[in-house]
Motif scaffolding. Structure first.
Motif, short mmCIF file in Angstrom:
data_model
loop_
_atom_site.label_atom_id
_atom_site.label_comp_id
_atom_site.label_asym_id
_atom_site.label_seq_id
_atom_site.Cartn_x
_atom_site.Cartn_y
_atom_site.Cartn_z
N ALA A 91 66.05 26.52 -29.41
CA ALA A 91 65.54 27.01 -30.70
C ALA A 91 64.03 26.83 -30.79
O ALA A 91 63.31 27.71 -31.28
CB ALA A 91 66.25 26.27 -31.84
N ALA A 92 63.53 25.69 -30.32
CA ALA A 92 62.09 25.41 -30.40
C ALA A 92 61.28 26.33 -29.50
O ALA A 92 60.20 26.80 -29.88
CB ALA A 92 61.83 23.95 -30.03
N ARG A 93 61.79 26.61 -28.32
CA ARG A 93 61.06 27.49 -27.41
C ARG A 93 61.02 28.92 -27.93
O ARG A 93 60.08 29.67 -27.65
CB ARG A 93 61.67 27.45 -26.01
N ALA A 94 62.04 29.28 -28.72
CA ALA A 94 62.04 30.61 -29.32
C ALA A 94 60.97 30.72 -30.40
O ALA A 94 60.34 31.77 -30.59
CB ALA A 94 63.41 30.92 -29.92
N VAL A 95 60.71 29.61 -31.11
CA VAL A 95 59.74 29.61 -32.20
C VAL A 95 58.33 29.32 -31.68
O VAL A 95 57.37 29.97 -32.09
CB VAL A 95 60.15 28.57 -33.27
N PHE A 96 58.23 28.34 -30.79
CA PHE A 96 56.92 27.92 -30.26
C PHE A 96 56.84 28.29 -28.78
O PHE A 96 56.74 27.43 -27.91
CB PHE A 96 56.72 26.41 -30.44
N GLY A 97 56.89 29.58 -28.51
CA GLY A 97 56.92 30.03 -27.13
C GLY A 97 55.58 30.02 -26.42
O GLY A 97 55.51 30.19 -25.21
N ASP A 98 54.51 29.79 -27.18
CA ASP A 98 53.18 29.87 -26.58
C ASP A 98 52.59 28.50 -26.25
O ASP A 98 51.42 28.41 -25.89
CB ASP A 98 52.23 30.62 -27.52
N VAL A 99 53.35 27.43 -26.40
CA VAL A 99 52.85 26.09 -26.06
C VAL A 99 53.84 25.42 -25.10
O VAL A 99 55.02 25.79 -25.04
CB VAL A 99 52.67 25.20 -27.31
N PRO A 100 53.38 24.44 -24.32
CA PRO A 100 54.28 23.73 -23.41
C PRO A 100 55.32 22.91 -24.17
O PRO A 100 55.05 22.38 -25.25
CB PRO A 100 53.35 22.81 -22.62
N HIS A 101 56.50 22.81 -23.58
CA HIS A 101 57.57 21.96 -24.11
C HIS A 101 57.89 20.90 -23.06
O HIS A 101 58.00 21.20 -21.87
CB HIS A 101 58.81 22.79 -24.42
N VAL A 102 58.04 19.66 -23.52
CA VAL A 102 58.22 18.53 -22.61
C VAL A 102 59.49 17.78 -23.01
O VAL A 102 59.70 17.47 -24.19
CB VAL A 102 57.01 17.58 -22.66
N ALA A 103 60.33 17.47 -22.04
CA ALA A 103 61.52 16.66 -22.26
C ALA A 103 61.21 15.21 -21.92
O ALA A 103 60.68 14.91 -20.84
CB ALA A 103 62.68 17.16 -21.39
N VAL A 104 61.52 14.32 -22.86
CA VAL A 104 61.38 12.88 -22.64
C VAL A 104 62.79 12.29 -22.71
O VAL A 104 63.46 12.41 -23.74
CB VAL A 104 60.46 12.24 -23.69
N PHE A 105 63.23 11.67 -21.63
CA PHE A 105 64.62 11.27 -21.47
C PHE A 105 64.84 9.80 -21.83
O PHE A 105 64.06 8.92 -21.42
CB PHE A 105 65.07 11.51 -20.02
N ASP A 106 65.90 9.55 -22.60
CA ASP A 106 66.28 8.17 -22.96
C ASP A 106 66.53 7.32 -21.72
O ASP A 106 66.32 6.10 -21.74
CB ASP A 106 67.55 8.18 -23.81
N THR A 107 67.02 7.94 -20.67
CA THR A 107 67.41 7.21 -19.47
C THR A 107 66.24 6.92 -18.54
O THR A 107 66.35 6.09 -17.63
CB THR A 107 68.45 8.02 -18.69
N ALA A 108 65.10 7.60 -18.74
CA ALA A 108 64.03 7.56 -17.74
C ALA A 108 63.47 6.15 -17.56
O ALA A 108 63.17 5.74 -16.43
CB ALA A 108 62.91 8.52 -18.14
N PHE A 109 63.29 5.40 -18.64
CA PHE A 109 62.71 4.06 -18.55
C PHE A 109 63.55 3.15 -17.66
O PHE A 109 63.04 2.21 -17.05
CB PHE A 109 62.57 3.47 -19.95
N HIS A 110 64.84 3.44 -17.57
CA HIS A 110 65.75 2.59 -16.81
C HIS A 110 65.88 3.00 -15.34
O HIS A 110 66.71 2.44 -14.62
CB HIS A 110 67.14 2.57 -17.47
N GLN A 111 65.08 3.96 -14.91
CA GLN A 111 65.13 4.36 -13.50
C GLN A 111 64.62 3.26 -12.58
O GLN A 111 64.77 3.34 -11.36
CB GLN A 111 64.32 5.64 -13.30
N THR A 112 64.01 2.23 -13.16
CA THR A 112 63.54 1.10 -12.34
C THR A 112 64.63 0.05 -12.11
O THR A 112 64.38 -0.96 -11.43
CB THR A 112 62.33 0.42 -13.00
N LEU A 113 65.82 0.26 -12.67
CA LEU A 113 66.91 -0.69 -12.42
C LEU A 113 67.15 -0.83 -10.92
O LEU A 113 67.22 0.17 -10.20
CB LEU A 113 68.20 -0.22 -13.09
#
Length: 406
Positions: free
Chosen positions: A143-165
């Motif tokens: 939905a956001a990319r349909a509305v704001f198609g002219d700017v970058p979209h970035v995914a920030v993952f809940d799991t990413a911080f724990h990749q150092t386990l």
């Protein structure tokens, strides 16, 4: 001005925040709830500043209404209407990027990621690991990319911080080939919050993050604890899904897996029945028919047996994890409480820390019970371990990481 729009899209809700990253200040934020139902509550808050005597006071102007919001596409149009009608104007404060919270990144995503069609596809593939979260996150992205198609979209993952386990922490002791084929391992969640709080704690104390051993208790309706060594997650309570670990509002946390086999055989529970039991009819809700800790504390104060037992079970699990994680770290320097329960329930903090004197924890009763806002110390000056209350700000952390990537 470098402005990032942060989107947290749930299965029936849309939370948004417009953040001036350079000043680390929210300009406005809102929440649209009960998407797809007959009536959707909408709230939009505009942050304003007023200067007086060289001091700056934050004045929040909150607007509320209800509408019918059938889907996430409609929710985004409502959000745009709120900015246009209530402010601030997106023409005057155009987002340079949109940052999205995504719950499950599996083992693939270990850092903020620029979203394209392939990333959308991979988030969709990971729905099997987070069926309650990733589909909603993806709906928000589309939905956001349909509305704001002219700017970058970035995914920030809940799991990413724990990749150092380390492997010893994320590996389950089941058939290795089967686990690898079906991606069964510990991933951990609430990573954005755990990272924000651990960094904020170090900054508050004026200490180098790299030298600190920390425990962060994120206690909300969902709850998790993470052991953080030098800024790196080394152990966390949630596992393959957000179900494992602490007692939560409606989730069971740890349970003997054989109990589920027993209920299947003896009570005729299907897989879907068990899933619903563990996620929606367990935790505080299952023990005392109330999922809100405020209600549990009130019931306990009134001498209700079920509420008292629910509180005791909740605290017992917190203490067990605290002791185990202190052992894994070889000691602890800082313990922080955050999220709704962690920031506001003084009896929970006091009870959870009551048995940790052996580790150097000493709580100051007055500091703990004081109703103050912002980051604060609740341990005594003599305590060898600093215990803090640190309000989390996942939206700001997502905005920071989005801006840093770009």
């Amino acid at each position: 001005m470098s402005v990032v729009l942060v989107i947290n899209s749930g299965s029936s809700s849309l939370k948004y925040s417009l953040i001036d990253v350079a000043r680390e200040r929210e300009l406005a934020g809102g929440l649209i709830e009960r998407i797809g139902q007959e009536s959707s509550p909408i709230s939009h808050t505009v942050r304003q500043t007023e200067s007086a005597d060289a001091a700056t006071t934050m004045l929040d102007a909150t607007f509320r209404e209800e509408r019918t919001v059938p889907d996430h596409d409609a929710a985004f149009r409502v959000m745009l209407d709120q900015f246009a009608a209530r402010g601030p104007s997106l023409d005057d404060h155009p987002p340079v990027a949109v940052g999205h919270r995504v719950v499950h990144g599996g083992a693939r995503f270990f850092a903020p990621t620029l979203i394209d069609a392939d990333v959308e596809r991979q988030i969709e593939e990971l729905e099997v690991l987070a069926p309650l979260h990733n589909p909603a996150n993806l709906a928000g992205i589309v939905a956001a990319r349909a509305v704001f198609g002219d700017v970058p979209h970035v995914a920030v993952f809940d799991t990413a911080f724990h990749q150092t386990l380390p492997p010893a922490a994320y590996t389950y002791a089941i058939d290795a080939e089967l686990a690898a084929r079906h991606r069964v391992r510990r991933y951990g969640f609430h990573g954005t919050s755990h990272q924000f709080v651990s960094e904020a704690a170090a900054a508050y104390l004026g200490r180098d993050l790299a030298e600190l051993r920390q425990l962060v208790f994120h206690l909300g309706n969902g709850a998790s604890v993470t052991a953080i060594d030098g800024g790196r997650s080394v152990e966390t309570s949630m596992g393959l899904t957000p179900l494992e670990g602490l007692v939560m509002g409606t989730r069971s946390g740890d349970i003997d897996p054989a109990a589920l086999v027993h209920l299947s055989r003896r009570a005729g529970y299907s897989i879907d029945d068990l899933d619903a039991l563990l996620n929606t009819r367990s935790g505080l809700k299952g023990l005392a028919d109330r999922s809100d800790m405020r209600d549990i504390l009130a019931g306990r104060e009134a001498g209700e047996e079920a509420a008292t037992l629910a509180f005791d079970v909740y605290i017992h699990r917190l203490r067990a994890y605290a002791g185990a994680y202190i052992a894994q770290l070889g000691g602890v320097d800082v313990i922080s409480f955050t999220a709704g329960v962690g920031e506001n329930a003084a009896p929970v903090r006091a009870a959870a820390m009551a048995t940790l004197g052996f580790a150097g924890v000493e709580i100051d009763v007055e500091r703990n019970e004081a109703r103050e806002r912002g980051i604060r110390r609740i341990s005594t000056d003599a305590s060898r371990v600093t215990v803090l209350v640190v309000p989390t700000n996942e939206e700001l952390q997502i905005a920071r990481q989005t801006a840093a990537l770009l």
